[in-house]
Design an enzyme around this catalytic site. Sequence first.
Site, PDB file in Angstrom:
ATOM      1  N   CYS A   1      -1.604   0.844   7.360  1.00 31.20           N
ATOM      2  CA  CYS A   1      -3.040   0.527   7.475  1.00 31.20           C
ATOM      3  C   CYS A   1      -3.416  -0.713   6.651  1.00 31.20           C
ATOM      4  O   CYS A   1      -3.651  -1.791   7.197  1.00 31.20           O
ATOM      5  CB  CYS A   1      -3.899   1.712   7.031  1.00 31.20           C
ATOM      6  SG  CYS A   1      -3.649   3.218   8.001  1.00 31.20           S
ATOM      7  N   ARG A   2      -3.489  -0.547   5.321  1.00 23.29           N
ATOM      8  CA  ARG A   2      -4.054  -1.616   4.490  1.00 23.29           C
ATOM      9  C   ARG A   2      -3.141  -2.825   4.346  1.00 23.29           C
ATOM     10  O   ARG A   2      -3.571  -3.962   4.555  1.00 23.29           O
ATOM     11  CB  ARG A   2      -4.415  -1.064   3.099  1.00 23.29           C
ATOM     12  CG  ARG A   2      -5.551  -0.072   3.137  1.00 23.29           C
ATOM     13  CD  ARG A   2      -5.655   0.695   1.842  1.00 23.29           C
ATOM     14  NE  ARG A   2      -4.506   1.592   1.665  1.00 23.29           N
ATOM     15  CZ  ARG A   2      -4.253   2.305   0.583  1.00 23.29           C
ATOM     16  NH1 ARG A   2      -5.071   2.212  -0.452  1.00 23.29           N
ATOM     17  NH2 ARG A   2      -3.204   3.095   0.519  1.00 23.29           N
ATOM     18  N   SER A   3      -1.869  -2.616   3.944  1.00 20.70           N
ATOM     19  CA  SER A   3      -1.017  -3.797   3.679  1.00 20.70           C
ATOM     20  C   SER A   3      -0.655  -4.570   4.949  1.00 20.70           C
ATOM     21  O   SER A   3      -0.605  -5.802   4.897  1.00 20.70           O
ATOM     22  CB  SER A   3       0.205  -3.454   2.832  1.00 20.70           C
ATOM     23  OG  SER A   3       1.059  -2.548   3.473  1.00 20.70           O
TER      24      SER A   3
ATOM     25  N   ASN B   1       2.213   1.482   4.411  1.00 18.84           N
ATOM     26  CA  ASN B   1       2.486   0.219   5.124  1.00 18.84           C
ATOM     27  C   ASN B   1       2.142   0.327   6.621  1.00 18.84           C
ATOM     28  O   ASN B   1       2.787  -0.296   7.453  1.00 18.84           O
ATOM     29  CB  ASN B   1       3.945  -0.231   4.930  1.00 18.84           C
ATOM     30  CG  ASN B   1       4.247  -1.661   5.368  1.00 18.84           C
ATOM     31  OD1 ASN B   1       5.370  -1.965   5.773  1.00 18.84           O
ATOM     32  ND2 ASN B   1       3.283  -2.550   5.310  1.00 18.84           N
TER      33      ASN B   1
ATOM     34  N   CYS C   1       0.866  -1.184   0.000  1.00 15.31           N
ATOM     35  CA  CYS C   1       0.000   0.000   0.000  1.00 15.31           C
ATOM     36  C   CYS C   1       0.898   1.228   0.000  1.00 15.31           C
ATOM     37  O   CYS C   1       2.089   1.136  -0.350  1.00 15.31           O
ATOM     38  CB  CYS C   1      -0.981  -0.018   1.170  1.00 15.31           C
ATOM     39  SG  CYS C   1      -0.223   0.054   2.808  1.00 15.31           S
TER      40      CYS C   1
ATOM     41  N   ASP D   1      -8.068   3.880   0.793  1.00 21.26           N
ATOM     42  CA  ASP D   1      -7.179   4.358   1.856  1.00 21.26           C
ATOM     43  C   ASP D   1      -8.026   4.872   3.026  1.00 21.26           C
ATOM     44  O   ASP D   1      -8.789   5.819   2.873  1.00 21.26           O
ATOM     45  CB  ASP D   1      -6.326   5.490   1.260  1.00 21.26           C
ATOM     46  CG  ASP D   1      -5.327   6.040   2.251  1.00 21.26           C
ATOM     47  OD1 ASP D   1      -5.406   5.703   3.444  1.00 21.26           O
ATOM     48  OD2 ASP D   1      -4.472   6.827   1.820  1.00 21.26           O
TER      49      ASP D   1
HETATM   50  P1  4NP Z   1      -1.866   2.877   4.050  1.00 20.20           P
HETATM   51  O1  4NP Z   1      -2.542   4.223   4.601  1.00 20.20           O
HETATM   52  O2  4NP Z   1      -1.290   3.205   2.692  1.00 20.20           O
HETATM   53  O3  4NP Z   1      -3.010   1.936   3.973  1.00 20.20           O
HETATM   54  O4  4NP Z   1      -0.808   2.483   5.070  1.00 20.20           O
HETATM   55  C1  4NP Z   1      -1.882   5.454   4.667  1.00 20.20           C
HETATM   56  C2  4NP Z   1      -1.061   5.734   5.726  1.00 20.20           C
HETATM   57  C3  4NP Z   1      -0.442   6.968   5.819  1.00 20.20           C
HETATM   58  C4  4NP Z   1      -0.663   7.914   4.841  1.00 20.20           C
HETATM   59  C5  4NP Z   1      -1.487   7.628   3.772  1.00 20.20           C
HETATM   60  C6  4NP Z   1      -2.092   6.388   3.684  1.00 20.20           C
HETATM   61  N1  4NP Z   1      -0.055   9.193   4.954  1.00 20.20           N
HETATM   62  O5  4NP Z   1      -0.325  10.040   4.096  1.00 20.20           O
HETATM   63  O6  4NP Z   1       0.728   9.429   5.891  1.00 20.20           O
END
Ligand code: 4NP
Length: 158
Positions: free
Chosen positions: A13-15, A11, A8, A124
Site C-alpha cells: 500500500c504505502r511504500s 510493501n 512500510c 496504514d
Molecule cells: P502497507 O499496508 O504496510 O502500507 O503495505 C499493509 C498491508 C498489509 C498488511 C498490513 C499493512 N497486512 O497486515 O497484511
Amino acid sequence: MVNVLFVCLGNICRSPTAHAVFAHKVAQRKLQHIIKVDSVGTAAYHINKPPDKRSQQVGKERGYELGHLSARQICASDFLHFDYILAMDNANLSHLRQNCPNEHLLKLELFLRYGGSVEEEVPDPYYGGEDGFQHVLDLVENAADGLLEEIIKQRRLS
Ligand code: 4NP
C-alpha cells in the site's frame, strides 16, 4: 547515483505508492538516470504480490501507475546500497533500526520529515476505506516534492 528506498510493513500500500509517485516526479525532472527508486516491506506477508488494488486505483486516478511493482522484503544489502531509507511510520523505523548496521543508521528517517504537514507518520490504510488511501496519496505527494528538492539541493543536481 542516488538510491532511495521507501519502507512500510507489507510493501503493497504505502511504500509502493511512494515509490511510484517519487519515480514519476524524478522522471518529470529528467533525473531518472541519477536517482534510482525502490520500495520494500519489513514483513514477508505479501512477497511477489502486486500493490493492493485500492492503492493502484487511487494512484491511477492521479496519474501514477503501480501495476508493474511487486512486493519484496528488506534484506541486509539494502542498508548498504541505499542512500535514503525512508520509513512510513515509527514501527517501520524501529524495525529498520534493529536491523541496520551502525555505520548506516543515519540513512534511516521518517519519510514525512520531508512533508509540509504536522503529521509524522503515513497511516496504514489496509483495514480502512478508500478515504484512507486518498489520504496516503496526499501525504506522499507532498513529502515526495520535499524529498526531491532536498536531494537536488544536497547533491547539486540542478
Ligand atoms: P502497507 O499496508 O504496510 O502500507 O503495505 C499493509 C498491508 C498489509 C498488511 C498490513 C499493512 N497486512 O497486515 O497484511
